[in-house]
Design an enzyme around this catalytic site. Structure first.
Site, PDB file in Angstrom:
ATOM      1  N   ALA A  69      57.013  45.065  30.472  1.00  0.00           N
ATOM      2  CA  ALA A  69      55.953  44.055  30.922  1.00  0.00           C
ATOM      3  C   ALA A  69      56.080  43.608  32.330  1.00  0.00           C
ATOM      4  O   ALA A  69      55.003  43.335  32.811  1.00  0.00           O
ATOM      5  CB  ALA A  69      56.271  42.768  30.016  1.00  0.00           C
ATOM      6  N   ASN A 150      59.785  31.873  28.966  1.00  0.00           N
ATOM      7  CA  ASN A 150      60.940  32.745  28.586  1.00  0.00           C
ATOM      8  C   ASN A 150      62.269  31.897  28.802  1.00  0.00           C
ATOM      9  O   ASN A 150      63.406  32.215  28.535  1.00  0.00           O
ATOM     10  CB  ASN A 150      61.109  34.024  29.376  1.00  0.00           C
ATOM     11  CG  ASN A 150      61.057  33.972  30.589  1.00  0.00           C
ATOM     12  OD1 ASN A 150      59.999  33.079  31.352  1.00  0.00           O
ATOM     13  ND2 ASN A 150      61.772  34.549  31.451  1.00  0.00           N
ATOM     14  N   GLN A 180      57.052  36.912  25.241  1.00  0.00           N
ATOM     15  CA  GLN A 180      57.658  35.983  24.435  1.00  0.00           C
ATOM     16  C   GLN A 180      57.115  35.617  23.150  1.00  0.00           C
ATOM     17  O   GLN A 180      57.873  34.834  22.197  1.00  0.00           O
ATOM     18  CB  GLN A 180      58.392  34.862  25.110  1.00  0.00           C
ATOM     19  CG  GLN A 180      59.423  35.372  26.040  1.00  0.00           C
ATOM     20  CD  GLN A 180      60.548  36.184  25.639  1.00  0.00           C
ATOM     21  OE1 GLN A 180      60.910  36.206  24.689  1.00  0.00           O
ATOM     22  NE2 GLN A 180      61.320  36.800  26.797  1.00  0.00           N
ATOM     23  N   SER A 198      56.252  44.021  25.736  1.00  0.00           N
ATOM     24  CA  SER A 198      57.403  44.736  26.077  1.00  0.00           C
ATOM     25  C   SER A 198      58.032  45.200  24.871  1.00  0.00           C
ATOM     26  O   SER A 198      57.900  44.155  23.852  1.00  0.00           O
ATOM     27  CB  SER A 198      58.375  43.759  27.164  1.00  0.00           C
ATOM     28  OG  SER A 198      59.433  44.731  27.236  1.00  0.00           O
ATOM     29  N   HIS A 200      61.211  45.994  24.436  1.00  0.00           N
ATOM     30  CA  HIS A 200      62.625  45.777  23.935  1.00  0.00           C
ATOM     31  C   HIS A 200      62.866  44.328  23.683  1.00  0.00           C
ATOM     32  O   HIS A 200      63.978  44.008  23.313  1.00  0.00           O
ATOM     33  CB  HIS A 200      63.432  46.084  25.422  1.00  0.00           C
ATOM     34  CG  HIS A 200      63.173  45.254  26.467  1.00  0.00           C
ATOM     35  ND1 HIS A 200      64.264  44.383  26.697  1.00  0.00           N
ATOM     36  CD2 HIS A 200      62.360  45.306  27.534  1.00  0.00           C
ATOM     37  CE1 HIS A 200      64.118  43.649  27.708  1.00  0.00           C
ATOM     38  NE2 HIS A 200      62.817  44.198  28.359  1.00  0.00           N
ATOM     39  N   THR A 236      53.771  62.293  34.453  1.00  0.00           N
ATOM     40  CA  THR A 236      53.676  62.692  33.085  1.00  0.00           C
ATOM     41  C   THR A 236      53.941  61.790  31.934  1.00  0.00           C
ATOM     42  O   THR A 236      54.889  60.884  32.227  1.00  0.00           O
ATOM     43  CB  THR A 236      54.780  63.871  33.023  1.00  0.00           C
ATOM     44  OG1 THR A 236      54.562  64.995  34.035  1.00  0.00           O
ATOM     45  CG2 THR A 236      55.044  64.536  31.766  1.00  0.00           C
ATOM     46  N   CYS A 323      66.399  38.167  34.542  1.00  0.00           N
ATOM     47  CA  CYS A 323      65.769  38.886  35.821  1.00  0.00           C
ATOM     48  C   CYS A 323      66.047  38.031  36.925  1.00  0.00           C
ATOM     49  O   CYS A 323      66.059  38.473  38.017  1.00  0.00           O
ATOM     50  CB  CYS A 323      64.332  38.901  35.612  1.00  0.00           C
ATOM     51  SG  CYS A 323      63.957  40.133  34.378  1.00  0.00           S
TER      52      CYS A 323
HETATM   53  C1  PLP Z   1      57.846  36.117  29.751  1.00  0.00           C
HETATM   54  C2  PLP Z   1      58.408  37.592  30.361  1.00  0.00           C
HETATM   55  N1  PLP Z   1      57.428  38.351  31.037  1.00  0.00           N
HETATM   56  C3  PLP Z   1      57.932  39.566  31.465  1.00  0.00           C
HETATM   57  C4  PLP Z   1      59.196  39.986  31.290  1.00  0.00           C
HETATM   58  C5  PLP Z   1      59.613  41.350  31.608  1.00  0.00           C
HETATM   59  O1  PLP Z   1      59.635  42.258  30.666  1.00  0.00           O
HETATM   60  P1  PLP Z   1      60.491  43.643  30.877  1.00  0.00           P
HETATM   61  O2  PLP Z   1      61.651  43.674  30.945  1.00  0.00           O
HETATM   62  O3  PLP Z   1      59.741  44.726  29.817  1.00  0.00           O
HETATM   63  O4  PLP Z   1      59.859  44.159  32.396  1.00  0.00           O
HETATM   64  C6  PLP Z   1      60.062  39.039  30.641  1.00  0.00           C
HETATM   65  C7  PLP Z   1      61.355  39.683  30.144  1.00  0.00           C
HETATM   66  O5  PLP Z   1      62.539  39.011  30.621  1.00  0.00           O
HETATM   67  C8  PLP Z   1      59.769  37.957  30.069  1.00  0.00           C
HETATM   68  O6  PLP Z   1      60.486  37.176  29.137  1.00  0.00           O
END
Ligand code: PLP
Length: 379
Positions: A69, A150, A180, A198, A200, A236, A323
């Protein structure tokens, strides 16, 4: 182990894991190769694109596979800004976005000369729609915001924002970070031009994501190269990973409502229990929020100290968006909600899954109370 950090990432679904391993071995060919090995690999990836599109009720050509994401957000925001800059250089976002949205906007402002407005939220996390309406200008080209926050869990009224755009300036593109929300609540892409996802976060692979792009929206590619992903993402193709997205999504969408109701009951239970602990303040509002996320503060305590103390009991929580976890500043989201500095400073986020049990929550509560008794308050 008591894992309460599903917003940060989720464990890999074992079905996904097994299929992925076999794909890596059996379908290693370059999807753009003209011989049958390549054609077979490409066909699998395209099947995944079709199924992903079907599950999201959109067209296959509107699905762009990405590395996650953060990439989807960057590609949507910057790609859109560069594409439509001859119409105007004004972008609107909110004060509580994920760093991948926030930093993309900051970069557009500081490096490329765009103007960006950050719309605030009230103490209950509600988006200030009046401020948003007043911010829209004839040169606004993009509104980018999240669906579910998040850190605190508030849910933004995307439909209302869409209607506002239609009323004031229908040319404005709407990009929504739906990370989320996916696999947790229904997703409707009818009214958005771009959306980020995303894998994961929904028991899929890390380094796997999707950018939804309506056919009527164009983007300047950020990664130049070959013909991959409709010329929007050269390089690729990571075929095994992209192939797994559809299966991951299909599994995540199973029994959505049932899982939602179950997690809601867990959330009510733990909220009630936490409220009874002295020094604890719940930061997540009670309305217009996702039940999957709960943010609270142990006022006067350092959240990192609590995090590490809980870790000793194999209990995993987070302090704020992962993050931004290496930065010591206060969460932008809590700050925007006007939460008192001493409360915001001591925030902890827990997040749930349909795999979470009430026994796990009881154990967590036991360890949390024990921790609060043993560690010192900060003066
Ligand atoms: C609201 C939101 N956007 C974007 C991301 C980023 O996702 P990714 O880890 O796939 O880059 C996150 C992940 O923490 C998220 O919670």
């Amino acid at each position: 182990m008591i894992y309460l950090d599903y917003v940060s990432t989720t464990p890999l679904n074992q079905e996904v894991n097994h299929m992925y391993q076999s794909l890596l071995n059996d379908y290693f060919a370059n999807a753009d190769s003209l011989y049958s090995l390549g054609l077979k690999t490409s066909a699998l990836m395209e099947k995944s694109r079709e199924l992903t599109a079907q599950l999201l009720h959109v067209l296959p050509e509107e699905i762009i596979f990405t590395s996650g994401a953060s990439e989807s957000n960057s590609a949507a925001i910057k790609g859109c800004a560069f594409q439509y800059q001859n119409r105007g250089k004004h972008i609107i976002t909110t004060a509580v976005e994920h760093s991948s949205v926030y930093q993309s906007c900051i970069q557009l402002r500081d490096v490329f000369g765009f103007e960006v407005d950050f719309i605030s939220v009230d103490a209950s996390g509600n988006l200030d729609l009046k401020q948003l309406e007043e911010a829209i200008r004839p040169d606004t080209i993009l509104i980018t915001m999240m669906y579910v926050n998040n850190e605190v869990g508030m849910v933004f009224p995307i439909e209302k924002v869409y209607q506002m755009i239609q009323k004031i300036n229908p040319k404005i593109k709407l990009h929504v970070d739906m990370v989320q929300a996916l696999g947790k609540m229904p997703i409707d892409l009818t009214h958005v031009d771009l959306a980020s996802f995303s894998a994961h976060k929904i028991y899929g692979l890390k380094g796997s994501g999707v950018l939804y792009k309506k056919t009527s929206t164009s983007l300047v590619p950020l990664i130049n190269g070959g013909q991959q992903e409709h010329q929007l993402r050269g390089g690729t193709s990571n075929t095994a990973t992209h192939t797994m997205f559809a299966k991951t999504l299909r599994l995540a969408l199973e029994n959505l409502e049932q899982k939602y109701q179950y997690v809601t009951s867990l959330n009510h239970y733990i909220r009630e229990q936490l409220t009874q602990i002295p020094d604890i303040v719940i930061n997540t509002p009670s309305e217009h929020v996702s039940p999957y996320i709960l943010n609270f503060s142990c006022v006067g305590y350092k959240p990192e100290v609590i995090l590490h103390a809980l870790e000793m009991y194999e209990c995993y929580v987070s302090t704020k968006s992962t993050c931004s976890s290496h930065k010591s500043d206060i969460s932008r989201t809590l700050q925007a909600m006007g939460i008192r500095e001493d409360i915001a400073k001591s925030a902890i986020r827990i997040s749930f899954s349909h795999h979470t049990t009430q026994d796990e929550l009881d154990e967590f509560l036991f360890y949390l109370k024990k921790t609060l008794k043993t560690i010192k308050k900060q003066r």
